[in-house]
Design a protein around this motif. Structure first.
Motif, mmCIF file in Angstrom:
data_model
loop_
_atom_site.group_PDB
_atom_site.id
_atom_site.type_symbol
_atom_site.label_atom_id
_atom_site.label_comp_id
_atom_site.label_asym_id
_atom_site.label_seq_id
_atom_site.Cartn_x
_atom_site.Cartn_y
_atom_site.Cartn_z
ATOM 1 N N ALA A 3 10.522 -4.216 -6.776
ATOM 2 C CA ALA A 3 10.399 -3.773 -8.174
ATOM 3 C C ALA A 3 8.986 -3.278 -8.463
ATOM 4 C CB ALA A 3 10.765 -4.920 -9.112
ATOM 5 N N ILE A 4 7.990 -3.969 -7.947
ATOM 6 C CA ILE A 4 6.603 -3.537 -8.140
ATOM 7 C C ILE A 4 6.372 -2.208 -7.423
ATOM 8 C CG2 ILE A 4 4.202 -4.109 -7.643
ATOM 9 C CD1 ILE A 4 4.987 -7.050 -7.997
ATOM 10 N N SER A 5 6.948 -2.054 -6.242
ATOM 11 C CA SER A 5 6.807 -0.795 -5.504
ATOM 12 C C SER A 5 7.438 0.366 -6.266
ATOM 13 C CB SER A 5 7.445 -0.913 -4.129
ATOM 14 O OG SER A 5 6.741 -1.811 -3.334
ATOM 15 N N CYS A 42 4.523 3.983 -1.612
ATOM 16 C CA CYS A 42 5.223 2.881 -2.267
ATOM 17 C C CYS A 42 6.722 3.079 -2.387
ATOM 18 C CB CYS A 42 4.649 2.658 -3.663
ATOM 19 S SG CYS A 42 3.242 1.585 -3.619
ATOM 20 N N CYS A 43 7.233 4.250 -2.115
ATOM 21 C CA CYS A 43 8.657 4.514 -2.319
ATOM 22 C C CYS A 43 9.505 3.719 -1.313
ATOM 23 C CB CYS A 43 8.943 5.997 -2.178
ATOM 24 S SG CYS A 43 10.626 6.416 -2.616
ATOM 25 N N PRO A 44 10.321 2.782 -1.795
ATOM 26 C CA PRO A 44 11.102 1.947 -0.873
ATOM 27 C C PRO A 44 12.211 2.702 -0.135
ATOM 28 C CG PRO A 44 10.958 0.922 -3.045
ATOM 29 C CD PRO A 44 10.415 2.302 -3.170
ATOM 30 N N ILE A 45 12.757 3.755 -0.720
ATOM 31 C CA ILE A 45 13.859 4.480 -0.081
ATOM 32 C C ILE A 45 13.392 5.194 1.179
ATOM 33 C CG2 ILE A 45 15.406 6.441 -0.366
ATOM 34 C CD1 ILE A 45 15.888 5.571 -3.169
ATOM 35 N N LEU A 46 12.211 5.808 1.128
ATOM 36 C CA LEU A 46 11.716 6.545 2.289
ATOM 37 C C LEU A 46 11.407 5.646 3.474
ATOM 38 C CD1 LEU A 46 9.331 9.071 0.555
ATOM 39 C CD2 LEU A 46 11.641 9.466 1.380
ATOM 40 N N MET A 63 -0.383 -2.604 -0.003
ATOM 41 C CA MET A 63 -1.840 -2.767 -0.087
ATOM 42 C C MET A 63 -2.551 -1.427 0.084
ATOM 43 S SD MET A 63 -2.199 -5.754 -0.993
ATOM 44 C CE MET A 63 -3.954 -5.830 -0.999
ATOM 45 N N GLY A 64 -2.016 -0.535 0.901
ATOM 46 C CA GLY A 64 -2.590 0.804 1.019
ATOM 47 C C GLY A 64 -2.489 1.577 -0.286
ATOM 48 N N CYS A 65 -1.363 1.445 -0.959
ATOM 49 C CA CYS A 65 -1.189 2.109 -2.244
ATOM 50 C C CYS A 65 -2.113 1.512 -3.296
ATOM 51 C CB CYS A 65 0.263 2.011 -2.685
ATOM 52 S SG CYS A 65 0.569 2.876 -4.221
ATOM 53 N N VAL A 66 -2.250 0.202 -3.315
ATOM 54 C CA VAL A 66 -3.167 -0.442 -4.262
ATOM 55 C C VAL A 66 -4.607 0.001 -3.987
ATOM 56 C CG1 VAL A 66 -4.123 -2.672 -4.950
ATOM 57 C CG2 VAL A 66 -1.666 -2.385 -4.770
ATOM 58 N N ALA A 67 -4.970 0.129 -2.716
ATOM 59 C CA ALA A 67 -6.316 0.592 -2.374
ATOM 60 C C ALA A 67 -6.534 2.025 -2.854
ATOM 61 C CB ALA A 67 -6.539 0.500 -0.870
ATOM 62 N N ILE A 69 -5.058 3.432 -5.440
ATOM 63 C CA ILE A 69 -5.141 3.402 -6.901
ATOM 64 C C ILE A 69 -6.487 2.837 -7.353
ATOM 65 C CG2 ILE A 69 -4.174 2.314 -8.959
ATOM 66 C CD1 ILE A 69 -1.425 2.676 -7.650
ATOM 67 N N LEU A 70 -6.976 1.806 -6.677
ATOM 68 C CA LEU A 70 -8.258 1.231 -7.061
ATOM 69 C C LEU A 70 -9.432 2.152 -6.710
ATOM 70 C CD1 LEU A 70 -7.755 -2.516 -6.146
ATOM 71 C CD2 LEU A 70 -7.714 -1.459 -8.408
ATOM 72 N N ALA A 71 -9.269 3.010 -5.713
ATOM 73 C CA ALA A 71 -10.323 3.948 -5.349
ATOM 74 C C ALA A 71 -10.293 5.213 -6.193
ATOM 75 C CB ALA A 71 -10.201 4.324 -3.874
ATOM 76 N N LEU A 72 -9.310 5.332 -7.052
ATOM 77 C CA LEU A 72 -9.161 6.527 -7.871
ATOM 78 C C LEU A 72 -10.373 6.802 -8.761
ATOM 79 C CD1 LEU A 72 -7.100 8.741 -8.491
ATOM 80 C CD2 LEU A 72 -6.247 7.300 -10.325
ATOM 81 N N PRO A 73 -11.004 5.806 -9.397
ATOM 82 C CA PRO A 73 -12.196 6.115 -10.212
ATOM 83 C C PRO A 73 -13.364 6.682 -9.402
ATOM 84 C CG PRO A 73 -11.328 3.986 -10.829
ATOM 85 C CD PRO A 73 -10.571 4.437 -9.614
ATOM 86 N N LEU A 74 -13.401 6.438 -8.111
ATOM 87 C CA LEU A 74 -14.465 7.007 -7.288
ATOM 88 C C LEU A 74 -14.309 8.515 -7.116
ATOM 89 C CD1 LEU A 74 -14.570 4.310 -4.485
ATOM 90 C CD2 LEU A 74 -16.144 4.566 -6.399
ATOM 91 N N VAL A 75 -13.076 8.986 -7.243
ATOM 92 C CA VAL A 75 -12.790 10.409 -7.040
ATOM 93 C C VAL A 75 -12.911 11.192 -8.341
ATOM 94 C CG1 VAL A 75 -11.040 12.006 -6.174
ATOM 95 C CG2 VAL A 75 -11.236 9.759 -5.177
ATOM 96 N N LEU A 76 -12.730 10.526 -9.463
ATOM 97 C CA LEU A 76 -12.762 11.209 -10.748
ATOM 98 C C LEU A 76 -14.131 11.836 -10.995
ATOM 99 C CD1 LEU A 76 -10.867 8.656 -12.969
ATOM 100 C CD2 LEU A 76 -10.029 10.824 -12.140
ATOM 101 N N PRO A 77 -14.138 12.994 -11.633
ATOM 102 C CA PRO A 77 -15.433 13.633 -11.926
ATOM 103 C C PRO A 77 -16.209 12.828 -12.969
ATOM 104 C CG PRO A 77 -13.648 14.853 -12.940
ATOM 105 C CD PRO A 77 -13.021 13.790 -12.082
ATOM 106 N N PRO A 78 -17.528 12.823 -12.875
ATOM 107 C CA PRO A 78 -18.307 12.071 -13.852
ATOM 108 C C PRO A 78 -18.203 12.706 -15.242
ATOM 109 C CG PRO A 78 -19.739 13.324 -12.432
ATOM 110 C CD PRO A 78 -18.356 13.468 -11.879
#
Length: 80
Positions: A3-5, A42-46, A63-67, A69-78
Motif C-alpha cells: 500500500a505504501i509502494s 515503487c510500482c508493485p506490478i512491474l 529504500m531506493g525510492c525513499v532515497a 525522494i529525500l534527495a529531491l531538494p538537492l536537485v531543486l534550483p535555489p
C-alpha cells in the motif's frame, strides 16, 4: 508495504507530470525524469514477475525510492 509502494508510485507519477508541465526548462525535465524513475522503482506490478523480482527485493526498491525522494531538494534550483 504494498500500500505504501502504491501511494508513493502514484504520488511520484503525478508529481512528474506536474513538473513536466509547469517547468518546461531543462531542470524541469531532469526533475520529471527522476520522479518517473522513483515511480517505476515503487510500482508493485512491474516488479511482480519472476525476472524482475530477482533484481531487487521489495525493501531495496522501497529504500531506493525513499532515497530518491529525500534527495529531491538537492536537485531543486535555489530560490532567488
Amino acid at each position: 508495504m504494498a500500500a505504501i509502494s502504491w501511494i508513493i508510485c502514484v504520488c511520484a507519477f503525478l508529481a512528474a507530470l506536474a513538473c513536466h508541465q509547469d517547468m518546461p526548462s531543462l531542470m524541469g525535465w531532469h526533475l520529471s525524469l527522476g520522479l518517473m524513475i522513483a515511480s517505476l522503482l515503487c510500482c508493485p506490478i512491474l516488479w511482480r514477475g519472476p525476472v524482475m523480482s530477482n533484481v531487487l527485493t521489495g525493501k531495496q526498491r522501497f529504500m531506493g525510492c525513499v532515497a530518491l525522494i529525500l534527495a529531491l531538494p538537492l536537485v531543486l534550483p535555489p530560490v532567488i
